[in-house]
Scaffold this motif. Structure first.
Motif, PDB file in Angstrom:
ATOM      1  N   PRO A  69      22.921  11.407   5.956  1.00  0.00           N
ATOM      2  CA  PRO A  69      22.173  11.663   6.592  1.00  0.00           C
ATOM      3  C   PRO A  69      20.780  11.864   6.416  1.00  0.00           C
ATOM      4  O   PRO A  69      20.468  13.326   4.991  1.00  0.00           O
ATOM      5  CB  PRO A  69      22.378  12.848   7.647  1.00  0.00           C
ATOM      6  N   ASP A 126      21.337   2.205   5.142  1.00  0.00           N
ATOM      7  CA  ASP A 126      22.251   2.276   6.318  1.00  0.00           C
ATOM      8  C   ASP A 126      23.379   2.641   5.777  1.00  0.00           C
ATOM      9  O   ASP A 126      24.218   3.556   6.838  1.00  0.00           O
ATOM     10  CB  ASP A 126      21.969   1.007   7.249  1.00  0.00           C
ATOM     11  N   TYR A 130      14.458   9.101   8.198  1.00  0.00           N
ATOM     12  CA  TYR A 130      13.291   7.786   7.883  1.00  0.00           C
ATOM     13  C   TYR A 130      12.440   7.409   8.469  1.00  0.00           C
ATOM     14  O   TYR A 130      11.282   8.507  10.094  1.00  0.00           O
ATOM     15  CB  TYR A 130      14.355   6.636   8.396  1.00  0.00           C
ATOM     16  N   GLN A 143      22.222   6.160   5.109  1.00  0.00           N
ATOM     17  CA  GLN A 143      23.124   7.341   6.206  1.00  0.00           C
ATOM     18  C   GLN A 143      23.820   7.656   6.424  1.00  0.00           C
ATOM     19  O   GLN A 143      24.358   8.783   6.980  1.00  0.00           O
ATOM     20  CB  GLN A 143      21.883   6.377   7.328  1.00  0.00           C
ATOM     21  N   THR A 144      25.086   6.881   7.153  1.00  0.00           N
ATOM     22  CA  THR A 144      25.989   7.061   7.165  1.00  0.00           C
ATOM     23  C   THR A 144      27.094   8.644   6.506  1.00  0.00           C
ATOM     24  O   THR A 144      27.939   8.971   7.005  1.00  0.00           O
ATOM     25  CB  THR A 144      27.064   6.054   7.450  1.00  0.00           C
TER      26      THR A 144
END
Length: 100
Positions: A36, A29, A39, A32-33
């Motif tokens: 990107p 997570d 998933y 991902q921020t």
């Protein structure tokens, strides 16, 4: 200077009641921020995922590969793999390797 990397896919192989898997999801997570990626997640013990039971005692495992590769359930032998404990820095470094 920021250089855009190609879109990558990270596939997480997990199982129920796995505290390391919970930690891995938290790490992903955070990644991902900043970076990107596509998933996918598979519980290796669920029916239909027998192919991934090879990771039964190794979860969490992630496969990192270019998004234009095979679908997650057909992940390539060339996918970059990380197992057990990995940090945000470990994942991002592996993503950099795959992006080349």
């Amino acid at each position: 200077m920021y250089v855009a990397r190609p879109l990558l896919r990270i596939t997480l192989f997990t199982r129920e009641h796995c505290s390391l898997c919970t930690q891995a999801k938290f790490v992903l997570d955070k990644v991902q921020t900043r970076n990107p990626f596509q998933y996918a997640q598979f519980d290796v013990m669920k029916s239909g995922n027998e192919k991934w039971r090879i990771y039964e005692f190794d979860v969490p495992v992630i496969h990192i590969e270019k998004a234009n590769g095979p679908t997650p359930w057909e992940t390539s032998e060339n996918a970059k793999k990380l197992m057990h404990r990995f940090s945000q820095e470990d994942v991002e470094a592996a993503m950099d390797e795959v992006s080349v």
